[in-house]
Design an enzyme around this catalytic site. Structure first.
Site, PDB file in Angstrom:
ATOM      1  N   ASN A  36       0.872  -1.171   0.000  1.00 40.97           N
ATOM      2  CA  ASN A  36       0.000   0.000   0.000  1.00 40.97           C
ATOM      3  C   ASN A  36       0.914   1.227   0.000  1.00 40.97           C
ATOM      4  O   ASN A  36       1.384   1.646   1.040  1.00 40.97           O
ATOM      5  CB  ASN A  36      -0.879  -0.057   1.259  1.00 40.97           C
ATOM      6  CG  ASN A  36      -1.832   1.119   1.354  1.00 40.97           C
ATOM      7  OD1 ASN A  36      -1.778   2.049   0.547  1.00 40.97           O
ATOM      8  ND2 ASN A  36      -2.697   1.084   2.354  1.00 40.97           N
ATOM      9  N   ARG A  88      -2.755  -2.037  -3.294  1.00 33.88           N
ATOM     10  CA  ARG A  88      -3.916  -1.170  -3.122  1.00 33.88           C
ATOM     11  C   ARG A  88      -3.805  -0.036  -4.148  1.00 33.88           C
ATOM     12  O   ARG A  88      -2.772   0.620  -4.233  1.00 33.88           O
ATOM     13  CB  ARG A  88      -3.923  -0.569  -1.722  1.00 33.88           C
ATOM     14  CG  ARG A  88      -5.037   0.430  -1.546  1.00 33.88           C
ATOM     15  CD  ARG A  88      -4.915   1.175  -0.246  1.00 33.88           C
ATOM     16  NE  ARG A  88      -6.004   2.114  -0.105  1.00 33.88           N
ATOM     17  CZ  ARG A  88      -5.895   3.272   0.534  1.00 33.88           C
ATOM     18  NH1 ARG A  88      -4.755   3.621   1.085  1.00 33.88           N
ATOM     19  NH2 ARG A  88      -6.917   4.066   0.623  1.00 33.88           N
ATOM     20  N   HIS A  90     -12.376   3.797   0.487  1.00 37.86           N
ATOM     21  CA  HIS A  90     -12.371   2.842   1.608  1.00 37.86           C
ATOM     22  C   HIS A  90     -13.137   1.566   1.250  1.00 37.86           C
ATOM     23  O   HIS A  90     -13.651   0.872   2.127  1.00 37.86           O
ATOM     24  CB  HIS A  90     -13.041   3.426   2.877  1.00 37.86           C
ATOM     25  CG  HIS A  90     -12.312   4.551   3.525  1.00 37.86           C
ATOM     26  ND1 HIS A  90     -12.966   5.630   4.070  1.00 37.86           N
ATOM     27  CD2 HIS A  90     -11.000   4.762   3.724  1.00 37.86           C
ATOM     28  CE1 HIS A  90     -12.077   6.470   4.581  1.00 37.86           C
ATOM     29  NE2 HIS A  90     -10.874   5.975   4.384  1.00 37.86           N
ATOM     30  N   ASN A 101      -9.141   8.582  10.558  1.00 40.86           N
ATOM     31  CA  ASN A 101      -8.790   9.971  10.276  1.00 40.86           C
ATOM     32  C   ASN A 101      -9.580  10.426   9.057  1.00 40.86           C
ATOM     33  O   ASN A 101     -10.116  11.518   9.005  1.00 40.86           O
ATOM     34  CB  ASN A 101      -7.275  10.083  10.079  1.00 40.86           C
ATOM     35  CG  ASN A 101      -6.812  11.486  10.384  1.00 40.86           C
ATOM     36  OD1 ASN A 101      -7.520  12.268  11.022  1.00 40.86           O
ATOM     37  ND2 ASN A 101      -5.647  11.831   9.904  1.00 40.86           N
ATOM     38  N   ARG A 109     -10.508  16.893   7.061  1.00 37.13           N
ATOM     39  CA  ARG A 109     -11.282  17.190   5.849  1.00 37.13           C
ATOM     40  C   ARG A 109     -12.693  17.635   6.223  1.00 37.13           C
ATOM     41  O   ARG A 109     -13.278  17.086   7.159  1.00 37.13           O
ATOM     42  CB  ARG A 109     -11.367  15.952   4.951  1.00 37.13           C
ATOM     43  CG  ARG A 109     -10.097  15.691   4.178  1.00 37.13           C
ATOM     44  CD  ARG A 109     -10.142  14.365   3.446  1.00 37.13           C
ATOM     45  NE  ARG A 109      -9.283  13.382   4.081  1.00 37.13           N
ATOM     46  CZ  ARG A 109      -9.279  12.084   3.789  1.00 37.13           C
ATOM     47  NH1 ARG A 109     -10.078  11.603   2.876  1.00 37.13           N
ATOM     48  NH2 ARG A 109      -8.474  11.273   4.429  1.00 37.13           N
ATOM     49  N   MET A 163      -9.192  12.155  18.008  1.00 37.29           N
ATOM     50  CA  MET A 163     -10.384  12.139  18.853  1.00 37.29           C
ATOM     51  C   MET A 163     -10.042  11.969  20.336  1.00 37.29           C
ATOM     52  O   MET A 163     -10.747  12.494  21.196  1.00 37.29           O
ATOM     53  CB  MET A 163     -11.295  11.017  18.351  1.00 37.29           C
ATOM     54  CG  MET A 163     -12.740  11.183  18.564  1.00 37.29           C
ATOM     55  SD  MET A 163     -13.411  12.827  18.317  1.00 37.29           S
ATOM     56  CE  MET A 163     -14.537  12.563  16.990  1.00 37.29           C
ATOM     57  N   ARG A 164      -8.936  11.282  20.639  1.00 41.29           N
ATOM     58  CA  ARG A 164      -8.552  11.116  22.050  1.00 41.29           C
ATOM     59  C   ARG A 164      -8.243  12.473  22.680  1.00 41.29           C
ATOM     60  O   ARG A 164      -8.688  12.780  23.785  1.00 41.29           O
ATOM     61  CB  ARG A 164      -7.322  10.207  22.166  1.00 41.29           C
ATOM     62  CG  ARG A 164      -7.633   8.769  21.857  1.00 41.29           C
ATOM     63  CD  ARG A 164      -6.387   7.985  21.547  1.00 41.29           C
ATOM     64  NE  ARG A 164      -5.867   8.342  20.218  1.00 41.29           N
ATOM     65  CZ  ARG A 164      -5.026   7.591  19.510  1.00 41.29           C
ATOM     66  NH1 ARG A 164      -4.589   6.456  20.000  1.00 41.29           N
ATOM     67  NH2 ARG A 164      -4.617   7.957  18.315  1.00 41.29           N
ATOM     68  N   GLY A 182     -10.166   3.492  13.195  1.00 36.58           N
ATOM     69  CA  GLY A 182      -9.636   4.029  14.456  1.00 36.58           C
ATOM     70  C   GLY A 182     -10.679   4.505  15.447  1.00 36.58           C
ATOM     71  O   GLY A 182     -10.689   4.075  16.612  1.00 36.58           O
ATOM     72  N   GLY A 194     -14.149   4.253  15.017  1.00 32.00           N
ATOM     73  CA  GLY A 194     -15.239   3.268  15.088  1.00 32.00           C
ATOM     74  C   GLY A 194     -14.928   2.107  16.009  1.00 32.00           C
ATOM     75  O   GLY A 194     -15.786   1.625  16.746  1.00 32.00           O
ATOM     76  N   ASN A 247     -12.449   2.063  18.443  1.00 33.18           N
ATOM     77  CA  ASN A 247     -11.875   2.386  19.757  1.00 33.18           C
ATOM     78  C   ASN A 247     -12.666   3.371  20.604  1.00 33.18           C
ATOM     79  O   ASN A 247     -12.420   3.479  21.805  1.00 33.18           O
ATOM     80  CB  ASN A 247     -10.464   2.967  19.559  1.00 33.18           C
ATOM     81  CG  ASN A 247      -9.525   1.948  18.966  1.00 33.18           C
ATOM     82  OD1 ASN A 247      -9.406   0.847  19.485  1.00 33.18           O
ATOM     83  ND2 ASN A 247      -8.883   2.297  17.872  1.00 33.18           N
ATOM     84  N   GLU A 264      -7.784  -4.129   6.028  1.00 35.12           N
ATOM     85  CA  GLU A 264      -7.714  -3.870   4.590  1.00 35.12           C
ATOM     86  C   GLU A 264      -6.663  -4.754   3.915  1.00 35.12           C
ATOM     87  O   GLU A 264      -6.850  -5.171   2.781  1.00 35.12           O
ATOM     88  CB  GLU A 264      -7.429  -2.386   4.355  1.00 35.12           C
ATOM     89  CG  GLU A 264      -8.658  -1.550   4.714  1.00 35.12           C
ATOM     90  CD  GLU A 264      -8.442  -0.047   4.592  1.00 35.12           C
ATOM     91  OE1 GLU A 264      -7.899   0.535   5.540  1.00 35.12           O
ATOM     92  OE2 GLU A 264      -8.797   0.519   3.561  1.00 35.12           O
TER      93      GLU A 264
END
Ligand code: AMP
Length: 401
Positions: free
Chosen positions: A7, A95, A184, A215, A245, A287-288, A334, A336, A338, A388
C-alpha cells in the site's frame, strides 16, 4: 500461498506478508518519509510461532525503489526476515485508490492495466501516482511474480446512477467522468462480509450501514450485500466530517472564499483537505485529544464532537431510508473500533429507528468483532475491526484463482 500486500502512499509504503493457508500475518511494516533527508522503517514479524521480533530503524530513502529494496532485504534477511528469498512470494496485491470507470474489479496487472491506472491519475492526483510507483518498482523487483491491483473504488461500483451521478451538466460526466466513486471500499467490503457471517446470513442478503470512522471517514449503504450509496464522492473530501477534511459543505463557499479572502484554488484545497474537519473547529484532529480537551471544558472541542456525531446521524437516517429494513450498523477503523463515546452518541436517540445500544457492551476499545446492541434492539450494532490488508490479499487470491 504467500501474498505480499503493498500500500504505497506519496511518501510512505505500508506492507504485509500473509500466509493464506494458515491465515497468519508473517510480517507487517511501514516505511515513512520516503524522499526526505531521514526516514524510518519499522517491521513486526511473527515467524512461524508466537515469537515476535521487531525492526525499528532510522535511515534515508531517496525514493520508493530504495524503500522497496530495503523492505525486500528485511523480509528475507537472516536476522530480520520471515522468508528465505523472494521466490517464496506467490503473488503481490497492490492497493490502488482510484479505478475510475475503466477498472471495476481487482485485476492482474499488465502494461494495459498500468496505463489505465495512469489515465485515472487526474481523478486521484494524490494517491494513484504513488500507487503506480509501488507497482512499477514491485514489477521490477519481483519479475515474474503475479501482481494484482485492488481498487478502493471497487466495492462502490454497484451504486446505481441515481446515487453516483451529480446534478450538474451531464456533459461534465461525459467529458471528465465527474461522478461519485467512493473510497475505503476494501474496508466496507471486509466489514460487510464479516457482519454477514456474524449475523449468520448470506453475504448477499444483508442490509447494513457501514461506518468507517478513522482519520478519513466514510459511510456506505449496503442493500442485499451490495453498496448502493456511499458518502465520499469524486474525491475523498466529501461526506461526513473527518479529522482534517471538511466533508459536505455548500459548494458556493468556495467561490465566496476565493473572492472575499483572495485565495487561490491550491489554498482552498489545502483549507478543505488539511485545515478543516475536527481540526478546523477545535485545532485538534485526534479524537482522544479532543475528548480530553472537551472534558476540561474546551467548548470548541465539545462542538467538534457534537458536529461529528450529528453529521453521522444524518447519514444513518438517509441511508436507512434507502437500504430497506436494516440488519446492522457496523462501526470500524480508528474511531469506530476504539471510541465508545462516539459510538454511544451516534446511536443515542435512534431508538425510534429500532437502534438501541447497550452501554455496558459498548464500553471500551474493541480488538475483536463485538455486538454492542441492547437485547431489544431491532437493528444489530456491531464493532468490527477492519483489515484492509487481509481484504486485499483475499481479493488477490481470488483473481489468481
Ligand atoms: P485510522 O485512520 O483508522 O488509523 O484512525 C485514526 C484515528 O482513530 C485517530 O486520529 C484517532 O482520532 C482515532 N483513535 C484511535 N484510537 C482511539 C481511541 N482509543 N479513542 C478514540 N479515538 C481513537
Amino acid at each position: 500461498m504467500k501474498i505480499f500486500v503493498v500500500n504505497s502512499g506519496s511518501s510512505s509504503l505500508k506492507y504485509q506478508l500473509l500466509d493464506m493457508e494458515s491465515g497468519a500475518v508473517m510480517a507487517t511494516g511501514l516505511v515513512e518519509r520516503i524522499g526526505d533527508a531521514m526516514g524510518k522503517v519499522s517491521q513486526k514479524n511473527w515467524p512461524g510461532e508466537a515469537r515476535e521480533s521487531e525492526v525499528d530503524r532510522e535511515m534515508s530513502f531517496p525514493n520508493h525503489n530504495a524503500a522497496m529494496h530495503t523492505v525486500v532485504d528485511l523480509v528475507t534477511g537472516k536476522d530480520t526476515g520471515v522468508i528465505a528469498s523472494t521466490s517464496e512470494i506467490d503473488a503481490i496485491g497492490h492497493r490502488v485508490v482510484q479505478g475510475g470507470e475503466t477498472l471495476f474489479k481487482s485485476t492482474l496487472i499488465d502494461d494495459d492495466v498500468v496505463e489505465k491506472i495512469r489515465a485515472n491519475c487526474p481523478l486521484s492526483p494524490l494517491h494513484n501516482p504513488a500507487n503506480l510507483v509501488g507497482i512499477e518498482v514491485a514489477r521490477e523487483l519481483f519479475a515474474g511474480v503475479p501482481q494484482v491491483a485492488v481498487f478502493d473504488t471497487e466495492f462502490h461500483q454497484t451504486m446505481p446512477p441515481e446515487a453516483f451521478m451529480y446534478p450538474i451538466p451531464y456533459k461534465l460526466y461525459e467529458d471528465l467522468k465527474i461522478r461519485r466513486y467512493g473510497f475505503h471500499g476494501t474496508s466496507h467490503r471486509y466489514v460487510t462480509e464479516q457482519a454477514a457471517s456474524l449475523l449468520g446470513k448470506a453475504a448477499d442478503k444483508v442490509n447494513l450501514v457501514t461506518l468507517h470512522l478513522g482519520n478519513g471517514c466514510s459511510m456506505a449503504a449496503v442493500r442485499q450485500g451490495k453498496c448502493i450509496d456511499t458518502s465520499m464522492g469524486l474525491t475523498p473530501l466529501a461526506g461526513v466530517m473527518m479529522g482534517t477534511r471538511s466533508g459536505d459543505i455548500d459548494p458556493a463557499i468556495i467561490p465566496f472564499l476565493m473572492k472575499e479572502k483572495d485565495l487561490s484554488m491550491a489554498q482552498i484545497d489545502d483549507i478543505l483537505n488539511k485545515q478543516s474537519g475536527l481540526k478546523g473547529i477545535c485545532g485538534m484532529n485526534d479524537m482522544r485529544d479532543i475528548h480530553g480537551a472537551a472534558g476540561k471544558g474546551d467548548r470548541k472541542a465539545a462542538l467538534a464532537v457534537d458536529m461529528f456525531v450529528y453529521r453521522i446521524k444524518k447519514y444513518i437516517g438517509a441511508y436507512y431510508a434507502v437500504t430497506g429494513p436494516l440488519d446492522a450498523l457496523v462501526f470500524t477503523a480508528g474511531i469506530g473500533e476504539n471510541d465508545d463515546i462516539v459510538r454511544g452518541r451516534v446511536c443515542a436517540g435512534l431508538e425510534h429507528l429500532g437502534i438501541a445500544i447497550d452501554p455496558a457492551r459498548n464500553a471500551g476499545r474493541k480488538k475483536v468483532a463485538t455486538a454492542v446492541h441492547a437485547d431489544d434492539s431491532k437493528v444489530a450494532i456491531l464493532v468490527i475491526p477492519t483489515n484492509e490488508e487481509l481484504a486485499i490479499a483475499r481479493a488477490t487470491l481470488s483473481v489468481l484463482n
